[in-house]
Enzyme design. Structure first.
Site, PDB file in Angstrom:
ATOM      1  CD  GLU A   1       5.829   1.830   4.616  1.00 20.61           C
ATOM      2  OE1 GLU A   1       6.925   1.550   4.116  1.00 20.61           O
ATOM      3  OE2 GLU A   1       5.335   1.196   5.560  1.00 20.61           O
TER       4      GLU A   1
ATOM      5  CD  GLU B   1       2.109  -1.820   4.522  1.00 24.88           C
ATOM      6  OE1 GLU B   1       3.172  -2.238   5.031  1.00 24.88           O
ATOM      7  OE2 GLU B   1       2.081  -1.214   3.441  1.00 24.88           O
TER       8      GLU B   1
HETATM    9  C1  GAL Z   1       6.180  -1.711   4.623  1.00 28.62           C
HETATM   10  C2  GAL Z   1       5.775  -1.527   3.169  1.00 28.62           C
HETATM   11  C3  GAL Z   1       5.274  -2.811   2.575  1.00 28.62           C
HETATM   12  C4  GAL Z   1       6.187  -3.945   2.929  1.00 28.62           C
HETATM   13  C5  GAL Z   1       6.321  -4.039   4.420  1.00 28.62           C
HETATM   14  C6  GAL Z   1       7.189  -5.183   4.882  1.00 28.62           C
HETATM   15  O1  GAL Z   1       7.108  -0.761   5.024  1.00 28.62           O
HETATM   16  O2  GAL Z   1       4.794  -0.547   3.021  1.00 28.62           O
HETATM   17  O3  GAL Z   1       5.172  -2.672   1.178  1.00 28.62           O
HETATM   18  O4  GAL Z   1       7.418  -3.734   2.332  1.00 28.62           O
HETATM   19  O5  GAL Z   1       6.879  -2.869   4.897  1.00 28.62           O
HETATM   20  O6  GAL Z   1       7.293  -5.225   6.275  1.00 28.62           O
END
Ligand code: GAL
Length: 638
Positions: free
Chosen positions: A146, A317
């Protein structure tokens, strides 16, 4: 290109005892997952001290996952430089606007311009790529994690300052040319060497907007070259595709440019966190969608990243339950995790990966849910993932179709509007998103395209709101375009060097119109039009010989048409935009279907999908659709 849909998860083996890995991998496979992302925060376990490596554990994990038919996405760990790195490079940190270091103790504590850190990244990526580049289980890579998250694109560090001097010299050649391009005669801001230029923070009042724009361009370029450094190394050792996981509404670097060096675009979708954290909507709307998310926000990014990935994109994710980081963190309505997953697939995702496999009982994200609870029992999202996995047995394959409607999204316009909003609530993202939402209310599928797109064939409608500088390729494409263009407000309003162009804007192909002046409006001010709806936030005074489609009720031209371009001289509310788009679609024989509130539709090659983001039952296509419901029908081409 046929898309093979699959599911996966994000896994942190370094956070769990070894004895658990085998069992975890088995359960993942039984659940129907095919992909597992690992490694992106594991630097301190791979290289506990500088130059001393521990590979055994990673070798083992990859082997265990592979033996269970799980493909690995291996992340480069550069978002989390370990503590020893700070001893080696005490000045590694980015600096905030006040010049303060953004220190160790969380993540992303580095400045993109730090040359020493760049060398360290090259080194660790080379070790990883050499070791796993030919490993049959490592089927994809992820660079860093990110970029830009936690406000980390822009840094006012010493390293950034030095790199900026060089960047300016490369762009402008001589200091005289820079002075001229920046209009530095204004307020006696002229320089006699590049080394006299400061970063545009800590000035008494606003810095020169073109100075800010140059710095924003530079900051974006630093992300691009930082990423490139890693992809070049990986490609020397591995033929597996490389992805990066982008975010929602992060506009500080040009994702299209980063995407040029990657095979896959991916993004991290947290619909409930985003609704609370980064969407401009009223309280009632947020209340009603607290457990579902915004009906267009995910879709917008799916479409954006499909473009950034040149067709190939994933959700790296996916929110599985409550997150820990938004102002409020509700649980999704039962069914929403399944809906979000199917929605991504309907927009062309190859993979949807749930973040994370198991909730961690320690550290910053202990309140963030996973597919499993901290005690390894299943959490609610587990069963929804399982349902999707079984549904995929029949629907694993599909394909994208080109939409009829194209919408330009341009990062440089976002920077320009940030630098000079002219009105408190004028954000480029919101303007583009308003157009996107309006089109989706008509059931349209949309392709987001880059601002340098040179080929509009196949489209019937093109939207270019707020596009600050029309690129030469897009101008040429518009000149040959047979469909209709919806432009304005603020389209082609600045030169590339952040000045008002002459002839005056909008200066669009074939459009006879001049903007005489612009006004921004208080939030309470609405300018009613002679068509349904109002201008909000922004209004332009137009002189034209073109045909007037609508005026303000006080008699000024509001929407004009000339040739195939409609220019909207203000920020249309949803009523205005839906009205205009519906008419334009009718003219070009693009079929529309008005969506019930918070229901959305998307077409793939084989299916038409409907998604219910409302917290109530709705009726669509003669069928009832439950809250959080998804239905699909065989697609009848329109
Ligand atoms: C994303 C990140 C992850 C985790 C997640 C939590 O932004 O890539 O590592 O922190 O958020 O929601």
């Amino acid at each position: 290109m046929t898309i093979n849909r699959a599911l996966g998860t994000c896994y942190y083996p370094e956070q769990w005892p070894r004895e658990q890995w085998e069992q975890d991998a088995k359960r993942m496979a039984e659940l129907g997952l095919k992909w597992v992302r690992i490694g992106e925060f594991a630097w301190s376990r791979i290289e506990p001290e500088h130059g001393s490596f521990e590979w055994d554990w990673l070798d083992q994990v990859i082997e265990i996952l592979g033996q269970n038919d799980l493909k690995v996405v291996l992340g480069t760990p550069t978002a989390t430089p370990p503590r020893w790195m700070i001893d080696r490079h005490p000045d590694i940190y980015a600096a905030d606007k006040n010049g303060n270091p953004r220190k160790f103790g969380s993540r992303r504590h580095y400045c993109f311009s730090h040359l020493g850190y760049r060398a360290e990244c090259e080194r660790i990526v080379e070790f990883l790529a050499k070791r796993y580049g030919q490993n049959p289980h490592v089927a994809a890579w992820q660079t860093d994690n990110e970029y830009g998250c936690h406000d980390t694109t822009i840094s006012y560090s010493e390293a950034a300052l030095h790199a900026f001097w060089q960047w300016c010299e490369e762009r402008y050649g001589t200091i005289e040319a820079l002075n001229e391009a920046w209009g530095n005669v204004f307020w006696s801001m002229e320089y006699s060497s590049f080394e006299q230029i400061d970063l545009p923070n800590l000035t008494v009042t606003e810095a020169n907007p073109v100075h800010c724009m140059a710095f924003r361009r530079f900051s974006s370029d630093q992300v691009v070259s930082f990423n490139q450094l890693q992809t070049e190394v990986i490609k020397r050792y591995s033929g597996a595709p490389i992805a990066h996981n982008y975010m929602g509404r992060i506009t500080e670097f040009d994702h299209f440019e980063v995407g040029e060096d990657l095979e896959i675009a991916s993004w991290d979708s947290y619909p409930l966190g985003f609704l609370e954290d980064r969407i401009d909507a009223d309280e009632t709307f947020k209340h009603d969608h607290a457990r579902q998310g915004h009906p267009d926000f995910q879709a917008f990014h799916h479409d954006l990243y499909r473009a950034v990935g040149k067709g190939r994109w994933w959700v790296m994710e996916q929110q599985p339950g409550p997150v820990n980081w938004a102002p409020y963190n509700p649980a999704p309505l039962p069914g929403m995790v399944r809906l979000w997953t199917w929605e991504a697939f309907a927009h062309g995702a190859e993979n949807v990966m749930y973040f994370r496999w198991r909730q961690a009982p320690f550290a910053q994200e202990q309140m963030h849910s996973g597919l499993l609870r901290p005690d390894s029992e299943v959490a609610p999202a587990f069963d929804e993932a399982s349902q999707v996995a079984s549904e995929l047995e029949a629907l694993a394959e599909d394909d994208n179709v080109q939409a009829k409607v194209a919408l330009v999204f341009d990062y440089q316009s976002a920077w320009a509007t940030d630098i000079q909003p002219q009105g408190k609530h004028c954000h480029y993202f919101d303007l583009v998103f308003d157009h996107y939402r309006a089109a989706r209310k008509l059931g349209l599928s949309i392709d987001i395209i880059s601002p340098t797109c040179a080929d509009l064939s196949g489209y019937e409608l093109l939207m270019i709101p707020g596009l600050m500088t029309l690129s030469a390729p897009l101008r040429a494409a518009i000149e040959g375009f047979v469909g209709l263009v919806l432009a304005g407000p603020r389209t082609n309003a600045k030169t590339a060097e952040f000045s008002i162009p002459l002839p005056l804007p909008p200066n669009l192909p074939g459009l006879n119109a001049t903007i005489e002046y612009v006004e921004s409006l208080r939030q309470t001010a609405k300018v009613p039009l002679t068509i349904p709806g109002n201008f909000i936030k922004w209004r332009e005074q137009l002189a034209t010989t073109g045909q007037i489609v609508a005026t303000t009720t006080d008699g000024e031209p509001a929407i004009i048409e000339h040739g195939n371009i409609q220019y909207v001289a203000g920020w249309g509310d949803q009523e205005v935009l839906v009205y205009l788009l519906e008419n334009m679609c009718a003219k070009r024989k693009v079929a529309t279907e008005k969506m019930p509130n918070s229901v959305r539709r998307r077409d793939t090659k084989n299916h038409r999908f409907y998604f219910n983001y409302a917290n109530q039952q709705r009726t669509i296509a003669d069928r009832m659709i439950e809250p959080a419901g998804v239905i699909w029908v065989e697609h009848i081409s329109t």
